[in-house]
Design a protein around this motif. Structure first.
Motif, PDB file in Angstrom:
ATOM      1  N   MET A  13       0.958  -1.157   0.074  1.00 33.75           N
ATOM      2  CA  MET A  13       0.033   0.023   0.009  1.00 33.75           C
ATOM      3  C   MET A  13       0.933   1.219  -0.133  1.00 33.75           C
ATOM      4  SD  MET A  13      -3.103   0.932   2.503  1.00 33.75           S
ATOM      5  CE  MET A  13      -1.899   1.273   4.194  1.00 33.75           C
ATOM      6  N   HIS A  14       0.263   2.473  -0.575  1.00 34.80           N
ATOM      7  CA  HIS A  14       0.923   3.591  -0.871  1.00 34.80           C
ATOM      8  C   HIS A  14       1.168   4.204   0.366  1.00 34.80           C
ATOM      9  CE1 HIS A  14       2.096   7.809  -2.098  1.00 34.80           C
ATOM     10  NE2 HIS A  14       2.632   7.206  -3.070  1.00 34.80           N
ATOM     11  N   ASP A  17      -1.524   7.363   0.401  1.00 34.44           N
ATOM     12  CA  ASP A  17      -2.872   7.104  -0.144  1.00 34.44           C
ATOM     13  C   ASP A  17      -3.234   5.526   0.012  1.00 34.44           C
ATOM     14  OD1 ASP A  17      -5.244   6.937  -1.716  1.00 34.44           O
ATOM     15  OD2 ASP A  17      -4.209   7.867  -3.485  1.00 34.44           O
ATOM     16  N   GLU A  19      -5.616   4.007  -0.874  1.00 35.93           N
ATOM     17  CA  GLU A  19      -6.407   3.529  -1.923  1.00 35.93           C
ATOM     18  C   GLU A  19      -5.599   3.198  -3.056  1.00 35.93           C
ATOM     19  OE1 GLU A  19      -9.675   5.880  -3.197  1.00 35.93           O
ATOM     20  OE2 GLU A  19     -10.437   6.115  -1.066  1.00 35.93           O
ATOM     21  N   ARG A  20      -4.253   3.394  -2.987  1.00 31.62           N
ATOM     22  CA  ARG A  20      -3.044   3.117  -4.128  1.00 31.62           C
ATOM     23  C   ARG A  20      -2.545   1.780  -3.367  1.00 31.62           C
ATOM     24  NH1 ARG A  20       0.058   8.261  -5.625  1.00 31.62           N
ATOM     25  NH2 ARG A  20       0.864   6.880  -6.902  1.00 31.62           N
ATOM     26  N   CYS A  21      -2.527   0.808  -4.271  1.00 25.52           N
ATOM     27  CA  CYS A  21      -1.822  -0.675  -4.043  1.00 25.52           C
ATOM     28  C   CYS A  21      -1.260  -1.111  -5.415  1.00 25.52           C
ATOM     29  CB  CYS A  21      -2.954  -1.591  -3.390  1.00 25.52           C
ATOM     30  SG  CYS A  21      -3.313  -1.082  -1.587  1.00 25.52           S
ATOM     31  N   ILE A  22      -0.280  -1.832  -5.002  1.00 28.62           N
ATOM     32  CA  ILE A  22       0.401  -2.758  -6.025  1.00 28.62           C
ATOM     33  C   ILE A  22       0.687  -3.919  -5.690  1.00 28.62           C
ATOM     34  CG2 ILE A  22       1.321  -0.766  -7.309  1.00 28.62           C
ATOM     35  CD1 ILE A  22       4.130  -1.617  -6.127  1.00 28.62           C
ATOM     36  N   TRP A  40       9.601   4.655  -8.034  1.00 30.65           N
ATOM     37  CA  TRP A  40       8.272   4.730  -8.271  1.00 30.65           C
ATOM     38  C   TRP A  40       7.451   3.666  -7.079  1.00 30.65           C
ATOM     39  CZ3 TRP A  40       4.739   0.922  -9.832  1.00 30.65           C
ATOM     40  CH2 TRP A  40       3.549   1.201  -9.973  1.00 30.65           C
ATOM     41  N   TYR A  44       5.506   2.562  -1.973  1.00 28.70           N
ATOM     42  CA  TYR A  44       4.575   1.653  -1.289  1.00 28.70           C
ATOM     43  C   TYR A  44       5.346   0.733  -0.355  1.00 28.70           C
ATOM     44  CZ  TYR A  44       1.908   2.879  -5.529  1.00 28.70           C
ATOM     45  OH  TYR A  44       1.015   3.474  -6.453  1.00 28.70           O
TER      46      TYR A  44
END
Length: 52
Positions: A13-14, A17, A19-22, A40, A44
């Motif tokens: 998770m970022h 934020d 709501e931003r995950c990779i 980049w 995370y």
């Protein structure tokens, strides 16, 4: 008892934020590629594991 601390992350998770995950695979590939990809994926920082 939480046993998830022993599991490898499934995603990340970022830091600013939620709501931003990779996925863990995307993060690993970015770190391996180096350069801007590594920068980049560096944002995370919170590991997410699958529950039992």
């Amino acid at each position: 008892m939480n046993r998830n601390h022993k599991r490898p992350p499934a995603a990340w998770m970022h830091f600013s934020d939620p709501e931003r995950c990779i996925s863990a695979e995307v993060k690993k590939q970015g770190q391996r590629a180096g350069g801007m990809s590594a920068v980049w994926v560096g944002a995370y920082t919170f590991p997410l594991v699958r529950s039992e």
